[in-house]
Design an enzyme around this catalytic site. Structure first.
Site, PDB file in Angstrom:
ATOM      1  N   LYS A 115       0.830  -1.208   0.000  1.00 38.14           N
ATOM      2  CA  LYS A 115       0.000   0.000   0.000  1.00 38.14           C
ATOM      3  C   LYS A 115       0.869   1.265   0.000  1.00 38.14           C
ATOM      4  O   LYS A 115       0.443   2.308  -0.489  1.00 38.14           O
ATOM      5  CB  LYS A 115      -0.930   0.025   1.216  1.00 38.14           C
ATOM      6  CG  LYS A 115      -1.882  -1.168   1.339  1.00 38.14           C
ATOM      7  CD  LYS A 115      -3.122  -1.020   0.475  1.00 38.14           C
ATOM      8  CE  LYS A 115      -4.175  -2.090   0.743  1.00 38.14           C
ATOM      9  NZ  LYS A 115      -3.747  -3.487   0.493  1.00 38.14           N
TER      10      LYS A 115
HETATM   11  C1  LIG Z   1      -4.123  -4.578  -0.211  1.00 36.68           C
HETATM   12  C2  LIG Z   1      -3.273  -5.792  -0.270  1.00 36.68           C
HETATM   13  C3  LIG Z   1      -3.444  -6.801  -1.252  1.00 36.68           C
HETATM   14  C4  LIG Z   1      -4.567  -6.750  -2.278  1.00 36.68           C
HETATM   15  O1  LIG Z   1      -4.388  -5.749  -3.227  1.00 36.68           O
HETATM   16  P1  LIG Z   1      -5.654  -5.259  -4.085  1.00 36.68           P
HETATM   17  O2  LIG Z   1      -5.175  -4.074  -4.831  1.00 36.68           O
HETATM   18  O3  LIG Z   1      -6.718  -4.916  -3.081  1.00 36.68           O
HETATM   19  O4  LIG Z   1      -6.047  -6.382  -4.967  1.00 36.68           O
HETATM   20  C5  LIG Z   1      -2.583  -7.875  -1.269  1.00 36.68           C
HETATM   21  N1  LIG Z   1      -1.589  -7.994  -0.346  1.00 36.68           N
HETATM   22  C6  LIG Z   1      -1.398  -7.076   0.618  1.00 36.68           C
HETATM   23  C7  LIG Z   1      -0.308  -7.278   1.614  1.00 36.68           C
HETATM   24  C8  LIG Z   1      -2.210  -5.940   0.684  1.00 36.68           C
HETATM   25  O5  LIG Z   1      -2.013  -5.029   1.658  1.00 36.68           O
END
Ligand SMILES: *Cc1c(COP(=O)(O)O)cnc(C)c1O
Length: 494
Positions: A115
């Protein structure tokens, strides 16, 4: 470049600038903003990107989408966001796993999860959007979090001009480490509050504040307005396109592929944002053959890709890859829009809202399966991938990455496709150290975060990431707990 809603069925859609799209987040009709027309990426441009640093690549790609932003300002923002100080060892390094598989490590940022790739830059884009649209009020970002997003948002918005941020988390709904990460948050414009209840209580509380006219009026009186750090904001999606282009450049630079060769991309998926960013990169011209969409036991996307029916009316599982415990993958709406039109999209999204499910046409389903392969892993398979990858490849991965890698291996076993495949690695194993220890058979001495991190480090001979090690030493700054009914007054505070 202009943006329009995925659900805008008017003959002449209500176009907005990129600054406006970023400031609004969600379109007024409930749809998501998309560029009117995608910019292209030529192979000669890829050649010139090979020579650039990550932040230069980011500024180059973002300027194609954010045409109303000043180019020098974008360059400065990218430089600050993806600095070595924030992303030690580089923003998105590529690591060879075995044979045709590579791991794109997206977790070298301040909160050790992917993120950060978007949330380190998006607040800067929002801050500029406020100035560009003549906004004088302070934007107060409200976030309800089940753990990871809250911390990443706090780090991203911290000390950015024109905004401040308040994060609510469920008092018993986050891990010890996640709680520690948030309650020790540094910065002059941040606030953190625990809520008595579960995640839904916290989220409903925030939603209620957003839709309450009285709250809006009182905010207005204080010279501010409420805004969200939602993952459907275009300002969070656009920065994610960059690392797929960057990985492609690095593969060329390392002599693994030639410019023009196709690669596959495998993404552990929740809200469908990360994998959709890769799809955009392909539509721009990046040579991607296949997308492997990886899910945990909440395999709503696997079933959708295989059958053409999206059905959220099913049992919800709590897994060790909690950021993928999602039954409504919001950004899938953007894919459907790109492959059909606003009318179809608005219709299907309405069906989802009313019936909890929808089925796409055979033609649309065929287009999806020509590019996307859906696979999923259950909990014991995920633990097995973590253990095997450490033992066979000497590579320690977190449960989300393990779901991705395990799905990539299933795809390869089934198809024999030996195309170079980039697996998105979305979190540091230390972020989920307890589950990783259990998966590799390392005993956990206590439930103290410090002990668990040390146990993982000792067992694997790897280092605790600096941001997490540092969190263990910081004093608690925020220890307030509120009832859901008191959330408006917390949100309006100061
Ligand atoms: C948010 C997240 C995901 C999923 O990503 P999306 O864009 O929602 O598909 C996968 N792994 C981690 C560690 C995340 O924080």
């Amino acid at each position: 470049m202009n943006y329009r809603s995925t659900r805008d069925t008017a003959k002449t859609p209500a176009y907005v600038s990129s600054a406006e799209a970023i400031k609004r987040g969600l379109a007024p009709d409930g749809g998501l903003y998309m560029p009117e027309k995608l910019p292209s990426l030529e192979s000669s441009e890829i050649n010139s990107l090979i020579e650039m640093s990550y932040d230069e690549r980011a500024a180059y790609i973002l300027s194609k989408f954010l045409t109303d932003y000043d180019k020098d300002a974008l360059a400065a923002d990218c430089k600050a966001a993806y600095s070595e100080e924030r992303f030690e060892g580089g923003a998105a390094p590529l690591r060879h796993i075995d044979t045709s598989l590579y791991s794109l490590e997206l977790w070298h940022g301040p909160t050790c999860a992917f993120k950060d790739m978007a949330l380190q830059i998006m607040p800067r884009l929002l801050s500029r959007a406020l100035t560009m649209t003549g906004e004088r009020r302070l934007a107060r970002i409200l976030v309800a979090t089940s753990g990871d997003t809250g911390k990443a948002a706090l780090e991203g918005y911290r000390d950015v001009d024109g905004v401040d941020i308040t994060v609510f988390y469920p008092v018993d709904g986050v891990s010890r480490m996640q709680k520690m990460q948030m309650t020790t948050q540094e910065g002059g414009n941040v606030n953190v509050c625990a809520v008595r209840g579960n995640f839904d209580d916290a989220q409903n509380g925030v939603k209620a504040i957003f839709s309450d006219a009285e709250c809006a009026r009182r905010a207005e009186e204080k010279g501010m307005f409420f805004s969200s750090a939602n993952s459907i904001n275009w300002g969070r999606l656009a920065p994610q396109i960059v690392y797929y282009v960057s990985a492609y450049c690095d593969l060329i630079a390392d002599g693994k592929i030639k410019n023009g060769d196709k690669i596959n991309v495998c993404v552990p998926t929740g809200n469908f944002g990360n994998i959709f960013a890769a799809f955009i990169a392909r539509r721009m011209g990046l040579p991607i053959a296949k997308f492997i969409c990886a899910s945990n036991s909440n395999c709503v996307l696997t079933d959708f890709i295989r059958t053409g029916e999206y059905d959220r009316t099913r049992e919800f599982f709590k897994t060790m890859s909690p950021s993928m415990d999602i039954l409504i993958s919001s950004n899938l709406e953007r894919l459907i829009y790109m492959m059909s039109d606003a009318e179809t999209t608005a219709g299907l999204m309405n069906e989802l809202k009313v019936n909890g499910k929808y089925r796409v046409s055979d033609a649309l389903h065929a287009e999806i399966t020509s590019l996307f392969a859906g696979y999923c892993l259950n909990e014991s398979e995920t633990a097995g991938v973590i253990k095997d990858t450490l033992e066979r490849d000497g590579y320690l991965i977190d449960p989300h990455t393990a779901v991705g890698l395990g799905c990539a291996r299933k795809y390869i076993a089934e198809t024999g496709d030996d195309t170079v495949t980039v697996v998105a690695s979305t979190a540091s194993p230390y972020k989920f150290a307890g589950d990783v220890c259990r998966s590799i058979g390392t005993e956990i001495p206590s439930d103290e975060p410090a002990d668990i991190l040390k146990a993982l480090s000792n067992a694997t001979g790897t280092d605790i990431p600096k941001p997490l090690a540092r969190t263990l030493t910081l004093p608690v700054r925020f220890d307030k707990t509120a009832d859901p009914a008191d959330m408006p007054s917390v949100a309006l505070g100061k």
